[in-house]
Design a protein around this motif. Structure first.
Motif, mmCIF file in Angstrom:
data_model
loop_
_atom_site.group_PDB
_atom_site.id
_atom_site.type_symbol
_atom_site.label_atom_id
_atom_site.label_comp_id
_atom_site.label_asym_id
_atom_site.label_seq_id
_atom_site.Cartn_x
_atom_site.Cartn_y
_atom_site.Cartn_z
ATOM 1 N N GLU A 89 43.054 45.852 46.469
ATOM 2 C CA GLU A 89 41.835 45.038 46.457
ATOM 3 C C GLU A 89 41.730 44.184 47.721
ATOM 4 O O GLU A 89 40.672 44.070 48.333
ATOM 5 C CB GLU A 89 41.801 44.149 45.213
ATOM 6 C CG GLU A 89 41.443 44.866 43.942
ATOM 7 C CD GLU A 89 40.025 45.389 43.951
ATOM 8 O OE1 GLU A 89 39.107 44.632 44.317
ATOM 9 O OE2 GLU A 89 39.828 46.566 43.596
ATOM 10 N N ARG A 132 40.318 38.515 47.695
ATOM 11 C CA ARG A 132 39.466 39.361 48.533
ATOM 12 C C ARG A 132 38.879 38.529 49.670
ATOM 13 O O ARG A 132 38.812 37.300 49.583
ATOM 14 C CB ARG A 132 38.333 39.979 47.711
ATOM 15 C CG ARG A 132 38.803 40.946 46.623
ATOM 16 C CD ARG A 132 37.631 41.510 45.844
ATOM 17 N NE ARG A 132 36.675 42.163 46.723
ATOM 18 C CZ ARG A 132 36.794 43.427 47.152
ATOM 19 N NH1 ARG A 132 37.822 44.159 46.754
ATOM 20 N NH2 ARG A 132 35.898 43.948 47.950
ATOM 21 N N SER A 173 38.946 45.043 50.897
ATOM 22 C CA SER A 173 37.957 44.037 51.305
ATOM 23 C C SER A 173 38.140 43.663 52.774
ATOM 24 O O SER A 173 37.148 43.452 53.492
ATOM 25 C CB SER A 173 38.070 42.794 50.419
ATOM 26 O OG SER A 173 39.260 42.062 50.671
#
Length: 331
Positions: free
Chosen positions: A247, A224, A251
């Motif tokens: 993910e 991230r 982010s």
């Protein structure tokens, strides 16, 4: 529906909402940041937030959601006399559709009122809220500094070899998630280091993402991006794919906004589709590998189906398109 709440509100709020069976809670958040990320990924019909006057972060979350993923928001406010209370007015000014005072506890009467309010705001027309686009907000990047995020699965190594080999003059960090067994990640990075036009390395937790370098997610953990352009490696949340493209993309959407460039390559399934949509929703430029050059068109097709892809291109044209995109960000 996604709900954001204080930890002690969780059970009562979810039970109240789902009691009659026509409302489904698809995601929950206990912090403002979790709520913002959850809305970007889930794209719910309604957002319900419990709000206390002292929690400024929730007002910021409302503004952020309404700036980048406009969604009807119902605020359930504790400790206020009515909709004209200062905290209620502030929530409405931030972009919420309605505020429901919650001073009598979680009674059956209040639960019924809550469900009625949710049904009323569901489907309400909402517009993008300009306050969340303010460049002085701490949660948004203050300088035009491009960043590239790439996701791949089945057939990805060969596609990545072609793509990374064409990035010779790229002045942006490149973050990569490739679905692969952890035992093979080191070998993949070694191979990519030989064919890439840019230096390649495994991402390290806390490392600052530097322009002109490629960072691969290690096997078994998510990669991230944090607010200060550092790399974060985490095993949470558990996911089918670890690392997860969604993910990474989510982010990057949150932290890089319109400075982000997303690339989704060949692969089975739909990992990365919603994250790419979040990037596009925040003004990022998004690309995907076309069917003719994909070993498996699953992931690009899933992103294309939900409107997450700005341009669909053959693998040998993606590097050039990404270089041009980063130049536009920096100009």
């Amino acid at each position: 529906m996604i709900v954001g709440h204080a930890p002690d509100d969780s059970d009562q709020l979810t039970l109240a909402l789902q009691q009659e069976g026509d409302i489904a809670v698809v995601s929950e958040a206990t912090t403002a940041d979790e709520a913002v990320r959850g809305v970007a990924v889930v794209l719910p019909d309604v957002v319900v937030l419990t709000l206390r006057a002292e929690t400024r972060a929730w007002y910021d979350a409302i503004e952020h959601i309404m700036a980048f993923t406009p969604t009807p928001i119902l605020v359930v406010a504790n400790g206020i006399a009515g909709r004209r209370a200062p905290s209620a007015v502030r929530a409405l000014m931030s972009g919420a559709i309605d505020v429901l005072p919650a001073n009598g506890g979680w009674t059956s009467r209040f639960a019924a009122e809550l469900r009625r309010a949710v049904r009323l705001v569901c489907g309400a027309h909402v517009v993008r809220h300009p306050r969340g686009l303010n460049p002085q907000r701490e949660s948004l990047p203050r300088t035009r500094s491009p960043l590239v995020a790439v996701g791949a699965s089945t057939g990805g190594p060969s596609a990545l070899a072609t793509f990374l080999g064409g990035l010779g003059d790229l002045d942006a960090p490149v973050l990569v998630v490739q679905h692969l067994h952890p035992e093979f990640t080191a070998g993949l990075v070694e191979w990519m280091g030989r064919v890439s036009a840019l230096p390649v390395a495994l991402a390290a937790h806390g490392e600052t993402a530097q322009p002109g370098r490629v960072y691969f997610a290690p096997g078994g953990v998510h990669l991230r991006l944090t607010a200060d352009r550092r790399l974060e490696l985490t095993a949470s949340p558990p996911a089918t794919h670890q690392p997860s493209v969604d993910e990474l993309f989510t982010s990057v959407a949150e932290q890089a906004g319109a400075d982000a460039v997303g690339v989704l390559l060949t692969g089975i399934g739909d990992d990365g589709a919603r994250g790419l949509l979040a990037m596009r929703g925040r003004g990022g430029q998004t690309f995907a590998q076309d069917e003719s050059t994909s070993a498996v068109f699953g992931m690009p097709q899933a992103a294309l189906r939900i409107g997450a892809v700005t341009r669909l291109l053959p693998i040998d044209q993606l590097a050039g398109a990404v270089r041009n995109a980063t130049r536009k960000v920096a100009s």
